[in-house]
Design an enzyme around this catalytic site. Structure first.
Site, PDB file in Angstrom:
ATOM      1  N   LYS A   1      -0.815  -6.033  -3.339  1.00  0.00           N
ATOM      2  CA  LYS A   1      -0.447  -6.888  -2.196  1.00  0.00           C
ATOM      3  C   LYS A   1      -0.334  -8.361  -2.593  1.00  0.00           C
ATOM      4  O   LYS A   1       0.403  -9.123  -1.983  1.00  0.00           O
ATOM      5  CB  LYS A   1      -1.457  -6.700  -1.070  1.00  0.00           C
ATOM      6  CG  LYS A   1      -1.321  -5.355  -0.356  1.00  0.00           C
ATOM      7  CD  LYS A   1      -2.163  -5.304   0.894  1.00  0.00           C
ATOM      8  CE  LYS A   1      -1.864  -4.073   1.724  1.00  0.00           C
ATOM      9  NZ  LYS A   1      -2.160  -2.823   1.067  1.00  0.00           N
TER      10      LYS A   1
ATOM     11  N   GLU B   1       3.917  -5.771   3.840  1.00  0.00           N
ATOM     12  CA  GLU B   1       3.800  -5.068   2.562  1.00  0.00           C
ATOM     13  C   GLU B   1       4.998  -4.146   2.409  1.00  0.00           C
ATOM     14  O   GLU B   1       5.730  -3.900   3.359  1.00  0.00           O
ATOM     15  CB  GLU B   1       2.500  -4.247   2.495  1.00  0.00           C
ATOM     16  CG  GLU B   1       2.414  -3.141   3.535  1.00  0.00           C
ATOM     17  CD  GLU B   1       1.076  -2.399   3.486  1.00  0.00           C
ATOM     18  OE1 GLU B   1       0.289  -2.648   2.554  1.00  0.00           O
ATOM     19  OE2 GLU B   1       0.839  -1.579   4.377  1.00  0.00           O
TER      20      GLU B   1
END
Length: 644
Positions: free
Chosen positions: A93, A265
């Protein structure tokens, strides 16, 4: 497609549906995921043993694991997904956010590095400004995520998120970013081949969530206009091209009330909710993934991607929705019937009648998808499908799903990721019966009871005591619902009953097939699908009505009168004992006999279905005894700790 398949499975899944569907099956280890579905050595052995040429990694487990993809590439086996560079770049991430920024994709303000300690987390959170989201760098599926509104919650969130991340992904690195309050969760499906062609296949609205896990999804979104949809789609394509992406992937965005959107994401795998995209575009995403992995070019251009109609998916879970919107339930499916006789209904499930739902894996039973020309049509079909879905043996979340899709806010499209806590601030309590619905339920229960009694007379002969004697067409009964008794007059004519209850009259008609779990009735001219879960000669009946289970008791007037003299059972003092709210494993026990605990203090942590749940004291007290230890498996309702 004419391709032979090999299923891998753990020993407890040897009779699973996917094992039966495949041409061959290989057991890769015992039940715990680390020893089976995450066991790369065992899976590589299965590939060698069967001569498999390609691997489709599914939704979870190793689907976003770059090391697994590298090991496959090293032995010349095709990974049906993106290459290792894209998995690594988007799976982390922290790195993915930096790449998204460079690709001119809108991102959420936050700290771009790895957070080392709880105190570091507090400092960073103070700089960003509360509220903040603490989440696992390698995470997904809502695991390893906590929202913190102050320093104390940040410390606690850091501890839980790192533990969950380590147990779910084997990677406890965390990052912190600004929490966008009251957002929508809207994602763009992308499809890219190995020749540089990338398409965006419209959006999916996934805002209905509990504990950061999706519950209801739909495509398209009511909220997006054509321009916002196009810009989000184009940014998703820019990101995919920036990491030379190939295969199906999903770029997730948070969208605020002013239609500002921020990159959340990228999932470098197939999403659980992909069927809604398939319904509105006509593309089979798994087939496309296999074609792309083989090296074929995409056959479609961006202008060929339509939005045909509307599709809605409900995730049906073996969960108790009355506990925190869904705590896991385990058991065997003693009866299971999917609503596939209805038109425009699709059910993707991995279980069947007789299957076991256990504590080792996600408690999802199926993905129930309905589609129609309009959203209203898709919603009406979903309501019918939920009413016709028969699941026995485990507690399930159909009551919650049905309430969500019929709620005025959901129907009007006024939703956000905070929908559930906002609509049910005191927790989910099931369907609220207004006067008319209450009369319908009472009348249906009374009519079912009389039908059942008459049938018993016919088959078994006259019983000594009966609340519905054979030689009459009119009966006076009492029906108990909750704490209230209702006087009822009921008369029979053919398959119809006229029921007088609470100052109103209800006509109930039906075929009254007592052997079927489904009970289709016409109540005052409206078709309703009820389900009878149990009925006893004593008058106890459990009915599923409007999705929710109601326990009623039908009694004769005399029995009701005598019943009023029976002493009531004294309920347990729950403030002095702590019982496990779900089946799971004790991860930590924070107290010992003799300790004094404060109101709200953590007593122990239970892990179930890969999620950690902290159990706390509801009052200040002294610990009298502890009945479990870390590492032990406990069942729902098991006594954990007694307080004085």
């Amino acid at each position: 497609m004419g391709i032979q398949t090999v299923a891998v499975h753990s020993d407890v899944d040897s009779n699973a549906v996917h094992v039966k569907m495949a041409d061959e099956a290989v057991c890769v280890g015992p039940a715990p995921t680390s020893k089976s579905y995450l066991n790369m050595d065992a899976i590589m052995d299965a590939i060698r043993l069967t001569g498999a040429q390609a691997v489709h990694p599914g939704y979870g487990f190793l689907s976003e694991n770059k090391d697994f993809a590298k090991r496959l590439a090293a032995v010349g086996v095709t990974f049906i997904g993106p290459d290792t560079h894209a998995i690594q770049a988007m799976g982390d991430k922290i790195e993915s956010k930096l790449i998204a920024k460079a690709a001119k994709v809108n991102t959420i303000p936050g700290f771009d590095g790895v957070v080392k300690t709880a105190e570091d987390a507090v400092k960073i959170a103070q700089q960003i400004g509360y509220p903040v989201m603490i989440k696992a760098s390698a995470g997904g599926g809502g695991k390893g995520m906590r929202i913190a509104w102050n320093d104390e919650e940040t410390r606690e969130g850091f501890r839980f998120s790192s533990q969950e991340a380590a147990s779910s992904f084997g990677d406890d690195r965390l990052l912190i970013e600004k929490y966008i309050d009251n957002p929508r969760h809207i994602e763009i499906q992308v499809l890219a081949d190995k020749h540089g062609n990338v398409l965006w296949l419209n959006e999916r609205e996934c805002s209905i969530q509990r504990r950061n896990q999706k519950v209801v999804e739909e495509a398209p979104s009511m909220f997006l206009d054509a321009d916002t949809r196009r810009v989000m789609g184009e940014q998703a394509v820019q990101l995919a091209k920036a990491v030379k992406y190939s295969s199906a992937g999903t770029v997730e965005f948070l969208v605020d009330s002013k239609k500002n959107f921020y990159f959340l994401e990228m999932n470098t795998r197939l999403q659980v909710e992909h069927p809604v995209t398939e319904c509105i575009t006509g593309l089979d995403l798994v087939e496309q993934m296999i074609r792309i992995a083989k090296g074929y070019q995409l056959q479609q251009k961006q202008e060929d991607i339509p939005i045909n109609g509307w599709a809605i998916e409900s995730r049906v879970y073996a969960e108790d929705p009355f506990k925190s919107f869904g705590l896991p339930s385990i058991g065997r499916l003693s009866q299971y019937q999917e609503p596939l006789k209805l038109s425009h209904v699709r059910v993707d499930s991995g279980i069947e009648e007789g299957s076991d739902i256990n504590i080792y894996y996600d408690p999802m039973i199926s993905k129930l998808v309905t589609y129609g020309a309009t959203r209203a049509e898709a919603l009406a079909r979903m309501e019918d499908a939920l009413d016709n879905y028969v699941i026995r043996g485990v507690t399930h979340n159909i009551p919650l799903l049905r309430e969500i899709i019929t709620h005025p806010r959901f129907v009007s499209g006024d939703i956000s990721t905070n929908f559930l806590p906002e609509v049910y601030p005191e927790g989910f309590k099931g369907h609220h019966l207004d006067e008319d619905r209450c009369r319908e339920l009472l009348a249906s229960a009374a009519a079912l009871h009389v039908t059942s009694q008459l049938y018993s007379h016919k088959i078994l002969g006259t019983q000594r005591v009966s609340s519905a004697p054979m030689d009459q067409n009119n009966w006076e009964l009492c029906v108990e619902l909750g704490q209230e008794l209702h006087d009822i007059e009921i008369s029979k004519s053919g398959n119809s009953y006229i029921v007088k209850v609470d100052g109103g009259q209800v006509e109930v008609c039906g075929d009254w097939n007592l052997a079927s779990p489904l009970l289709p009735l016409t109540i005052n001219g409206t078709c309703r699908m009820l389900q009878c879960l149990s009925k006893e000669s004593s008058g106890n009946i459990v009915l599923q009505y409007m999705g929710t289970l109601f326990k009623v008791r039908v009694l004769s007037k005399l029995t009701a009168k005598l019943n009023s003299y029976m002493p009531e059972k004294v309920s347990e003092d729950t403030s002095s004992i702590l019982r496990s709210p779900m089946p799971g494993t004790v991860v930590a026990m924070s107290v010992k006999p003799g300790d004094t605990v404060a109101d709200g203090q953590e007593i122990c942590v239970i892990e179930a279905m890969k999620m950690q749940n902290s159990l706390t004291a509801v009052k200040q007290a002294k610990v009298k005894s502890v009945h479990c230890q870390p590492g032990e498996t406990v069942g729902e309702g098991d006594l954990l700790v007694e307080l004085e």
